[in-house]
Enzyme design. Structure first.
Site, PDB file in Angstrom:
ATOM      1  N   CYS A  73       0.891  -1.187  -0.307  1.00  0.00           N
ATOM      2  CA  CYS A  73      -0.206   0.296   0.089  1.00  0.00           C
ATOM      3  C   CYS A  73       0.931   0.799   0.073  1.00  0.00           C
ATOM      4  CB  CYS A  73      -0.995  -0.117   1.384  1.00  0.00           C
ATOM      5  SG  CYS A  73      -1.626   1.273   1.741  1.00  0.00           S
ATOM      6  N   CYS A  79      -1.698   6.025   6.781  1.00  0.00           N
ATOM      7  CA  CYS A  79      -2.640   5.576   6.867  1.00  0.00           C
ATOM      8  C   CYS A  79      -3.083   6.055   8.488  1.00  0.00           C
ATOM      9  CB  CYS A  79      -3.286   4.846   5.731  1.00  0.00           C
ATOM     10  SG  CYS A  79      -5.367   4.249   6.103  1.00  0.00           S
ATOM     11  N   CYS A 162      -7.432   2.185  -1.739  1.00  0.00           N
ATOM     12  CA  CYS A 162      -6.887   1.396  -0.255  1.00  0.00           C
ATOM     13  C   CYS A 162      -6.616  -0.720  -0.949  1.00  0.00           C
ATOM     14  CB  CYS A 162      -8.191   1.172   0.809  1.00  0.00           C
ATOM     15  SG  CYS A 162      -7.920   0.604   2.414  1.00  0.00           S
ATOM     16  N   GLN A 283     -20.553  -8.861  10.421  1.00  0.00           N
ATOM     17  CA  GLN A 283     -18.604  -8.449   9.879  1.00  0.00           C
ATOM     18  C   GLN A 283     -18.285  -7.487   9.367  1.00  0.00           C
ATOM     19  OE1 GLN A 283     -16.890  -9.623  12.425  1.00  0.00           O
ATOM     20  NE2 GLN A 283     -17.738 -10.495  14.172  1.00  0.00           N
ATOM     21  N   TYR A 312     -26.498 -10.191  22.141  1.00  0.00           N
ATOM     22  CA  TYR A 312     -25.970  -8.847  20.675  1.00  0.00           C
ATOM     23  C   TYR A 312     -26.520  -9.947  19.788  1.00  0.00           C
ATOM     24  CZ  TYR A 312     -23.080  -7.193  25.141  1.00  0.00           C
ATOM     25  OH  TYR A 312     -22.321  -7.374  26.409  1.00  0.00           O
ATOM     26  N   ASP A 333     -31.138  -7.349  21.369  1.00  0.00           N
ATOM     27  CA  ASP A 333     -29.426  -6.320  20.700  1.00  0.00           C
ATOM     28  C   ASP A 333     -30.520  -4.916  21.072  1.00  0.00           C
ATOM     29  OD1 ASP A 333     -27.094  -6.466  18.157  1.00  0.00           O
ATOM     30  OD2 ASP A 333     -28.510  -4.476  18.981  1.00  0.00           O
ATOM     31  N   ASP A 381     -20.994 -11.934  21.623  1.00  0.00           N
ATOM     32  CA  ASP A 381     -20.306 -11.319  20.744  1.00  0.00           C
ATOM     33  C   ASP A 381     -20.019 -10.137  21.408  1.00  0.00           C
ATOM     34  OD1 ASP A 381     -19.066 -10.804  18.746  1.00  0.00           O
ATOM     35  OD2 ASP A 381     -20.197 -11.076  16.806  1.00  0.00           O
ATOM     36  N   CYS A 408     -13.635  -9.696  19.558  1.00  0.00           N
ATOM     37  CA  CYS A 408     -12.900  -8.714  18.500  1.00  0.00           C
ATOM     38  C   CYS A 408     -11.677  -7.751  19.103  1.00  0.00           C
ATOM     39  CB  CYS A 408     -13.772  -7.748  17.650  1.00  0.00           C
ATOM     40  SG  CYS A 408     -14.698  -6.589  18.583  1.00  0.00           S
TER      41      CYS A 408
END
Length: 454
Positions: A73, A79, A162, A283, A312, A333, A381, A408
């Site tokens: 990149c 960035c 990108c 996702q 979630y 949620d 999650d 995550c």
């Protein structure tokens, strides 16, 4: 500590930190150097002095790691969206295994030294994987630009190509920028908040359908732009407007209105299709989502008599993987649009054993138990902040016998495991590389209630 800002020092990098930076010691002082790799000998300049450590910028690599590669990149260093593109991809995966171990060592949940950390599952082609983007829109010298802020700054990097972004969504952003210029659309400026501030573009891999959200700080006339854009890009199915007048870092305001097209687009994962409204979470790497959800199914190991809670739940995507395998699936949620999608998705697939509610899990789960519902398994999650403290206490109170935690953020995962490991045994942690070339990873944790917990 005798180090000062602007001082230049040689340094040998001993390891890599959780944000992808190189870490070394200079006269017993901990030094963090973004861009440096384990085993390298570098020359760097101190940029910040803290009580127990210093930060430095990389000036020169005197002895390079054999795993250092040239980033493909051209704006990689400007960035800041990716942190480890200069590390060979197979070693990126090994680094992500180590990130999990570092987080566990820091928080030390029960038995962490013996946890099975399975090797990170990577991609065959780790480029152009992001099916969703959120670019800031600004003007620079009278010209509209779209991109991301440089790391730790409010300096916008204009991004036109990108390496990790889906090529179609990138092309649409580029087209939108041209049309914003052409139609002289008001653009948000921090000193004068009066126009378009953010653009979200999402493309469904399964159908190719695309949706956009224009986030604005005031009512903006977009109809001429939308008419031209949708003629140029026929795969666009939804254009929405979100009004956010607040001068904060929050991207979205409360209200999202469909300006053109359908309420949702269609996406698919594993063996089922579902609808996504513009604000609903899904996702961002569709290819690896197949891998991730497959790992969740394997880890939960359900039976046909099981009742599952999907906390979630978003639009219901993880829970749907189990709906034909279990007695019931219930989800919640805090985003009402996501719950509306979940209900509609369940109806379209013919599921009669699912139930979804809008609200907080820590409020809904106790009510379900008071009403007589009992869960055999729970899937969580959460966002990067990890489990809400009240939800964590709720889980420990009712303690379903099986649990899968999809994370995550390895740091908040390890923090939450401190509490969970008192009631649950961690069977294994399986990392899935959802975000190649970044320091982030996604982890699937298989947990089983300890035998001495009733």
């Amino acid at each position: 500590m005798n180090l000062a800002v602007k001082q230049k020092i040689p340094l040998k990098i001993k390891r890599m930190g959780i944000n992808g930076e190189g870490i070394g010691f200079y006269k017993k002082t901990l030094v963090f150097v973004p861009g440096a790799l384990k085993g390298e000998e570098v020359f760097c300049q101190i940029t910040k002095v803290q009580r127990n450590f210093v930060e430095a910028s990389l000036l020169k690599v005197n002895k390079a790691s054999k795993f250092r590669v040239k980033p493909a990149c051209p704006i990689y260093e400007m960035c800041g969206g990716c942190q480890i593109m200069h590390l060979r991809y197979d070693k990126q995966l090994a680094f992500k295994d180590d990130v999990i171990r570092q987080a566990l060592k820091k928080f030390q949940p029960v038995g962490y030294e013996d946890y099975e950390i399975r090797p990170t599952l990577g991609m065959v082609n780790p480029t152009h994987y992001r099916a969703k983007l959120q670019f800031q829109i600004r003007k620079n010298r009278g010209k509209v630009m779209a991109g991301l802020y440089a790391e730790n700054s409010h300096r916008l990097i204009d991004i036109k190509d990108c390496l990790v972004q889906d090529e179609v969504t990138q092309a649409i952003v580029n087209q939108v920028v041209q049309l914003l210029d052409k139609h002289k659309t008001p653009i948000y400026q921090e000193r004068r908040a009066d126009g378009v501030r953010t653009l979200m573009v999402r493309r469904a891999k399964a159908t190719g359908q695309i949706q956009l959200i224009f986030v604005t700080s005031k009512e903006v006339r977009l109809q001429p732009l939308i008419k031209e854009l949708t003629q140029l890009c026929p795969d666009i199915k939804t254009v929405a407007l979100n009004l956010n007048r607040a001068k904060t870092s929050e991207i979205y305001g409360q209200k999202t209105e469909i300006l053109w097209g359908s309420e949702t687009i269609r996406e698919a994962v594993l063996d089922y299709q579902f609808a996504l409204s513009p604000r609903a979470f899904y996702q961002l790497n569709p290819e690896q989502t197949e891998v991730l959800y497959g790992q969740v199914v394997e880890a939960l190991d359900v039976t046909e008599t099981d009742h599952i809670i999907d906390a979630y739940c978003g639009v219901g995507t993880i829970g749907f993987a189990f709906a034909q395998r279990v007695k019931s699936v219930r989800g919640m949620d805090i985003i009402p649009e996501a719950i509306a999608d979940a209900k509609a998705n369940a109806d379209s697939m013919g599921f009669t054993n699912t139930h979804y509610e809008a609200g907080k899990a820590e409020d809904i789960i106790p009510r379900w138990y008071r009403e007589g519902y009992r869960a055999d398994a729970i899937i969580v999650d959460p966002p990067r902040t990890g489990l809400d403290e009240k939800l964590l206490k709720t889980i420990l109170t009712y303690a379903p016998k099986k649990m899968v935690y999809v994370s995550c953020n390895t740091s908040t995962l390890a923090r939450d495991l401190v509490s969970l490991s008192k009631v649950y045994e961690v069977k294994y942690i399986q990392s899935v590389d959802m975000f190649p070339h970044t320091a982030r990873t996604e982890a699937v944790v298989k947990l089983a209630r300890r035998s001495n917990i009733i």
